[in-house]
Design an enzyme around this catalytic site. Sequence first.
Site, PDB file in Angstrom:
ATOM      1  N   SER A  91       0.812  -1.224   0.000  1.00  0.00           N
ATOM      2  CA  SER A  91       0.000   0.000   0.000  1.00  0.00           C
ATOM      3  C   SER A  91       0.845   1.272   0.000  1.00  0.00           C
ATOM      4  CB  SER A  91      -0.961   0.009   1.196  1.00  0.00           C
ATOM      5  OG  SER A  91      -0.255   0.114   2.413  1.00  0.00           O
ATOM      6  N   LYS A 107       0.717   4.120   7.162  1.00  0.00           N
ATOM      7  CA  LYS A 107       0.042   5.026   6.219  1.00  0.00           C
ATOM      8  C   LYS A 107       0.475   6.468   6.480  1.00  0.00           C
ATOM      9  CE  LYS A 107      -2.851   1.987   4.250  1.00  0.00           C
ATOM     10  NZ  LYS A 107      -2.130   0.793   4.732  1.00  0.00           N
TER      11      LYS A 107
END
EC number: 3.4.21.88
Length: 202
Positions: free
Chosen positions: A119, A156
């Site tokens: 990701s 993230k």
Amino acid sequence: MKALTARQQQVYDLIRDHINQTGMPPTRAEIAAQLGFRSPNAAEEHLKALARKGVIEIVSGASRGIRLMMEDESGLPLIGRVAAGEPLLAEQHIEGHYQVDPGLFKPGADFLLRVSGMSMKNIGIMDGDLLAVHKTEDVRNGQVVVARIDDEVTVKRLKKNGNMVELLPENPDFQPIVVDLRQQTLTIEGLAVGVIRNGNWL
């Protein structure tokens, strides 16, 4: 602790060197290939002998489930898979210790986290990389953080607006994670300060 035979010392040294170079123990097949055994089963027998002598621990159910018992625990702890509801730095999550100067990064690294998934690939954080993390809850918008949402740990980019937090991926194939702090628990475990891949700092 019983003395090792020459062959057992070879196996032990290979495991230690592999952990220092890659951050994880070798598989049975890798041990067999490196030392010229006929099969991974031969490597397994040597591992069992080392475990009986108390120099390693075999973690069942994992192809790389080997933990050195003779190593001094200096260096940065390497965190692998994190079980739900447990502290990130709980003993059972620590795969080993990585010999690297934590002062290479500003702020300094407190631990390494094995990255799972792609990701964040667009900023060079790949599946299997070791992420150097500075343990802090004091983070700002735009920084790459290690966050725990309920019982899931993720890496993230942080974007916070009041009670709403977006955890943004760096890969268009992934969707942002949106957290409403009034309904979910979000814990910042630390700030990403560097990446190690194949034994080399990037």
